[in-house]
Design a protein around this motif. Structure first.
Motif, short mmCIF file in Angstrom:
data_model
loop_
_atom_site.label_atom_id
_atom_site.label_comp_id
_atom_site.label_asym_id
_atom_site.label_seq_id
_atom_site.Cartn_x
_atom_site.Cartn_y
_atom_site.Cartn_z
N THR A 5 0.82 -1.21 0.00
CA THR A 5 0.00 0.00 0.00
C THR A 5 0.86 1.26 0.00
N ASP A 14 -5.94 -2.79 -6.61
CA ASP A 14 -5.50 -3.66 -5.52
C ASP A 14 -6.19 -5.01 -5.66
N GLU A 15 -5.50 -6.06 -5.30
CA GLU A 15 -6.03 -7.42 -5.46
C GLU A 15 -6.61 -7.59 -6.85
MG MG Z 1 -2.94 -4.79 0.73
#
Ligand code: MG
Ligand code: ADP
Length: 801
Positions: free
Chosen positions: A411, A505-506
């Motif tokens: 992050t 993200d992901e």
């Molecule tokens: Mg993460």
């Protein structure tokens, strides 16, 4: 355009032709008219529909005389008709297809020798539509029937092939079972052997027919496992593979034994011999049409076969060394094409799209941010950001996948990239798969960035219309620098003033389409994708070959590795003691239950029951929360949040706890029936704890007794390295399971296996790189055609995705 899509009565026509063929071209009488009249009428309609198609006009002339033609002419004309029916129609009449198509790519499998419409239908189910598809249906293993054994030299339980003469044939019914048994005695001069087959109970005339298959005195080859029979003192083979040899037989025509015999992945209702024979016939008929795809120079360099040899040898190998070389050839070709395709797609995107050039300055936002952090970046984080930065510095769009184990600090790196974008005067966005993750990012970013004067907007589904309107307006007016959200970000109404960079993200939780939708809200913004599921390199090359990979392979300093242990259910009490101790220290615990029989309902029940038991019997003084898949998303998130905020000490859950949720004071992860989880999944779950400098624990509960399962679970006890675990998991479960059903984009490979064939994959990649540097694809029309088609398919998949 396919004719089948254009003609409403396409199937009726096909049916009529089938019936006519079945009846040996006698011009059968239908309900209202003869076949000849019907078919001429239908073809006339087609001619009217496509007036420019001269082929159809010519055929119509011939078919109008069908009733007067002799049988061989009828056969020819109907074959032509069948081929034309399966030839695409081009409305602009620029069709290049030959009228008499002899291209195995175009001839429907139904017309292969030995395959009728019935078998064709079965084959269609496994995606075999044309002769080419059939030729490319590779064996999954082989039987070695090459060793000819003298009957006198047979050893018990040996796989043998013997050549002999039939001495006697008999058939009788078994006493109690409903079976008829056919038995022959075969001699080869050195001794005698019996072979036996079993049939459903047959009457006398049926028995005679079965016996007639094995005429006394005929020469025969038998293959199978020979077992010694005490009663007769002879060796006997049950259900032998038998070939009767006629006077003038040619050894190379033996298909089912006395050779290395291919075993195909079978489909239901398909006779193994029928399939093997059909493929054998196709190879005889069409081998010369098989075109070599790979450049000659590569074949020579790597000692590979031309395609024709490779295909023939993969089906009916002359020996095992040759088979190996054929396999290598086909695997290499498949992977070479795959890698070349990825490289070309990358080059094209780089060529077609220009993105913003992003530079950062000393003392700029990124610099200030890094200085403001309460920790120093790990070396891996710095390296990752530098790789990202060099992408940002160029007009070529970034195509990078950032991989890093849970808790490795992705992050922060993502935040640095977004700040670089903002520093250059553009807006950034980060999209996460769930609200809880989006809000977690939002909170982090608020803490980190508000002091730097960077403004943030949150975009989640639960926001009411008023909030939504406000955040949207701010975004559109450039008052928001970074938008953080879920899928809500890609909704219409969310408009950016100048979106310059995106983080997904992901990433595996999003479809290609969704990523594209977000990126279309800007002008070719730079895009970084991230994943916390480490993907072994070879798999990544095959699945994400069009992306650059950056790996964060180091956890922030001070992290204590999670202590993992494997216990029996009877030792649970001890773990409960540990949980209590940890909670007394102010920490929290997860207790996770696996899916029961693939049913979220059943597991939800089990988890509910267990939560109740724990609350009443084990931890009556503690607060226990519950999360399972049967709860509404909002309820789930609320319960998660309560756990995060300390309203619950223990969270009981099914597998729905989100990847990436950061609750630093959770220190115990107890996983019930842990043998039911995949290794990567267990590692992900374990990643929910150990997110601070406190010592954390992961307890795997399992009553499994199999050493294999124990060994598998022990991998987790022994290592915390996500890549080691992923590699192991991939080996155990294979790529499909490993990536999970959500992840699309697993390549369709006919023969290569990305887990097994890693060496050939590396080789193919190297050759593909070399080829692009030194050679010209246009020189190789077969290769070029295949690649262009695959690229087109991939693009249409992405556009439809
Ligand atoms: Mg993460
Ligand atoms: P993930 O890679 O799983 O997304 P996060 O980015 O959520 O990991 O980071 C996990 C935790 O580690 C966060 O609380 C984050 O603030 C912290 N963190 C990140 N980088 C470092 C670092 N270099 N040193 C110490 N803590 C760090």
């Amino acid at each position: 355009m396919k004719l089948a899509d254009k003609l409403t009565n396409f199937n009726t026509i096909k049916k009529a032709i089938e019936i006519e063929i079945k009846n040996n071209y006698i011009n059968i009488d239908g309900k209202t008219q003869s076949f000849a009249k019907f078919i001429a009428g239908e073809v006339k309609k087609i001619v009217k529909l496509f007036p420019k198609e001269t082929k159809w006009k010519k055929l119509l002339k011939k078919l109008e005389y069908y009733h007067m033609d002799n049988v061989s002419e009828r056969i020819n004309n109907l074959n032509e008709l069948i081929i034309l029916l399966h030839t695409p129609i081009d409305e602009d009449d620029t069709i290049k297809n030959n009228l008499y198509s002899t291209d195995p790519d175009e001839i429907p499998v139904m017309y292969a020798k030995g395959i009728g419409p019935k078998v064709a239908k079965i084959l269609n189910r496994v995606n075999i539509f044309t002769i080419s598809d059939l030729i490319n249906y590779y064996p999954k293993r082989y039987l070695d029937y090459t060793q000819r054994t003298k009957i006198s030299q047979i050893e018990n339980n040996e796989q043998v092939t013997i050549f002999g003469t039939i001495k006697s044939v008999s058939m009788f019914n078994s006493k109690n079972k409903n079976l008829s048994i056919l038995k022959i005695l075969v001699t080869d001069g050195s001794g005698t052997l019996s072979a036996t087959w079993f049939y459903a109970k047959a009457n006398r005339s049926m028995q005679e027919r079965y016996k007639a298959q094995y005429p006394k005195g005929a020469n025969i080859i038998l293959s199978g496992i020979a077992k010694h029979d005490k009663f007769s003192n002879l060796f006997a083979i049950d259900r032998a593979e038998a070939t009767i040899i006629s006077g003038d037989f040619d050894e190379k025509d033996i298909i089912h034994n006395a050779r290395i015999v291919p075993i195909y992945p079978l489909c239901e209702n398909l006779n193994a011999k029928t399939l093997r024979k059909a493929i054998f016939n196709c190879l005889e008929q069409y081998s010369d049409k098989i075109k070599t795809v790979l450049p000659q120079s590569i074949l020579e360099k790597l000692n590979l076969f031309d395609k024709k040899t490779a295909i023939n040898q993969i089906h009916f190998p002359s020996d095992f060394d040759t088979l190996e070389q054929a396999r290598t050839t086909l695997i290499f070709e498949e992977l070479f094409i795959q890698q070349l395709k990825f490289m070309l797609i990358r080059e094209e995107t780089k060529r077609l799209k220009n993105t913003l050039v992003i530079n950062i300055k000393e003392g700029g936002l990124v610099d200030k941010f890094v200085k403001s952090l309460p920790f120093t970046l790990t070396e891996a984080q710095n390296k990752a950001f530098n790789e990202i930065l060099s992408d940002l510095n160029s007009t070529e769009p970034m195509q990078r996948l950032l991989q890093g184990d849970v808790g490795s600090g992705k992050t922060v790196v993502a935040c640095m990239m977004l700040l670089a974008i903002v520093e250059n005067g553009y807006q950034g966005a980060i999209m996460a798969p769930t609200e809880i993750l989006a809000e977690q990012h939002y909170k982090n970013f608020i803490n980190w960035l508000t002091p730097l004067g960077v403004s943030l907007g949150l975009f989640v589904g639960r926001h009411g219309i008023k909030t939504r309107r406000e955040t949207q307006t701010n975004l559109k007016n450039s008052q928001t620098d970074i938008a953080i959200g879920t899928h809500a970000l890609i909704q219409t109404g969310v408009e950016f003033a100048n979106l310059g960079g995106i983080v997904i993200d992901e990433q595996h939780r999003f479809g290609v389409r969704q990523r594209k939708e977000l990126s279309q809200k800007g002008l070719n913004p730079q895009m970084l994708t991230m994943t916390a599921t480490p993907i072994p390199r070879t798999l990544a090359l095959s699945v994400h070959g069009d992306l650059d990979l950056t790996i964060i392979d180091e956890l922030p300093a001070g992290r204590k590795p999670v202590k993992t242990s494997l216990i029996k259910a009877s030792q649970r009490t001890k773990t409960y003691g540990l949980i209590r101790e940890e909670i007394e220290k102010g920490n929290k615990a997860y207790i996770v239950f696996p899916l029961i029989d693939e049913s979220e309902t059943l597991s939800a029940k089990a988890a509910t029951k267990e939560a109740k038991r724990l609350a009443e019997k084990v931890f009556p003084d503690l607060k226990i929360g519950l999360v399972h898949g049967k709860q509404k998303p909002q309820e789930k998130e609320e319960n998660m949040l309560k756990f995060k905020n300390g309203e619950y000490h223990i969270l009981v859950s099914t597998t729905v706890i989100e990847v990436g949720v950061d609750i630093p004071d959770a220190t115990v992860m107890m996983i019930e029936n842990s043998e039911r989880f995949g290794l990567s999944q267990l590692h992900q779950l374990r990643g929910r704890v150990g997110r601070s400098d406190k010592q954390s624990y992961c307890i795997l509960v399992s009553d499994t007794n199999t050493s294999e399962t124990k060994e598998r679970l022990n991998v987790l006890v022994q290592t915390n390295d996500g890549f080691v675990i992923a590699e192991k998991d991939l080996q155990i479960r294979g790529p499909g399971e490993f990536l999970g059903t959500r992840q699309s984009g697993l390549p369709d490979l006919l023969i290569a296996d990305i887990v097994r064939d890693t060496k050939i994959l590396e080789m193919a990649r190297e050759e593909a790189i070399n080829f692009l540097k030194t050679d010209n694809l246009l020189k190789y029309s077969n290769l070029n055609k295949i690649i262009q088609k695959q690229i087109e398919d991939m693009k249409s998949f992405i556009n439809a995705g």
